[in-house]
Design an enzyme around this catalytic site. Sequence first.
Site, PDB file in Angstrom:
ATOM      1  N   SER A 148       0.685   2.926   7.062  1.00 48.62           N
ATOM      2  CA  SER A 148       0.759   3.186   5.628  1.00 48.62           C
ATOM      3  C   SER A 148      -0.562   3.786   5.179  1.00 48.62           C
ATOM      4  O   SER A 148      -1.602   3.546   5.805  1.00 48.62           O
ATOM      5  CB  SER A 148       1.005   1.886   4.872  1.00 48.62           C
ATOM      6  OG  SER A 148       0.780   2.049   3.484  1.00 48.62           O
ATOM      7  N   TYR A 155      -0.457  -6.799   3.101  1.00 44.32           N
ATOM      8  CA  TYR A 155       0.108  -5.527   3.553  1.00 44.32           C
ATOM      9  C   TYR A 155      -1.004  -4.603   4.051  1.00 44.32           C
ATOM     10  O   TYR A 155      -0.904  -4.016   5.122  1.00 44.32           O
ATOM     11  CB  TYR A 155       0.877  -4.892   2.393  1.00 44.32           C
ATOM     12  CG  TYR A 155       1.651  -3.654   2.751  1.00 44.32           C
ATOM     13  CD1 TYR A 155       2.890  -3.747   3.375  1.00 44.32           C
ATOM     14  CD2 TYR A 155       1.170  -2.384   2.451  1.00 44.32           C
ATOM     15  CE1 TYR A 155       3.624  -2.614   3.686  1.00 44.32           C
ATOM     16  CE2 TYR A 155       1.884  -1.243   2.759  1.00 44.32           C
ATOM     17  CZ  TYR A 155       3.117  -1.367   3.378  1.00 44.32           C
ATOM     18  OH  TYR A 155       3.834  -0.244   3.689  1.00 44.32           O
TER      19      TYR A 155
END
Length: 186
Positions: free
Chosen positions: A134, A147
Site C-alpha cells: 500500500s 495497517y
Amino acid sequence: MPPTVPEVEIFPVLKGKVAIITGAAQGMGKATTEVFLKAGAKVFGDVLFVKADISKSEEVRSLVEKTVAKFGRLDAAINNAALTPDTTPLIDFDEDYWSKLTDINLKGTALCCKWEMQQMIRQGGKGTIVNIASINAFKPQPTMPAYTAAKHALIGLTKHAAMEGGPHNIRVNAIAPGAIYVRVPV
C-alpha cells in the site's frame, strides 16, 4: 466508415498460466482475477474457488494443493487478501484489531509466500509472486497505525522472499497502490 482496429491480446504472457489470487471475491482481487481470466490464465478465484483464511497455515497449504490438484502446477500468485485499515490513532489503537489485521495482512501474506514458493521450487523453480502492499508503506495516513505497520513490514518481507526465490527463478515483487475506485453495483 472508420477502419476497424483489431483487438489487442491482453497480457499474452498470462495465457495458459495457473495463478492464485487471494481476496478475489471483491475489489482489486476481483478486478485482477477478471484481467487474468480475460488474458487466458487459469485462476482459482473464478475457475476454482477455495475459501481460505490466509492467517492459518493449513488453509493456505490446502489452497495451494487444491490449485495444483486441479491444474497440475502453480505459475503465479497475487497475494492481495487483506483487512481494511484500522481507524484509530496510535494512542488509542484497538489491540485486538491490531492482532487480527497483522495476522492477515502480514503473517497471511508470509504464509502465502511460504506455500507458493515451496510449490514452485517442487516444480523445478520458476514463478512469479506479487504481494499487494500500500502507499501507506511509504506515506502513512492518519489513524491507520496497524495497517501502516503491516504494509511497511510487507515491503521487507517481499525483499526477503525475492532474495530466497531468486536462485530458483522465482520473482517476488510488491506493488503499493494508493486509494482505488471500486464501483459498487446499485
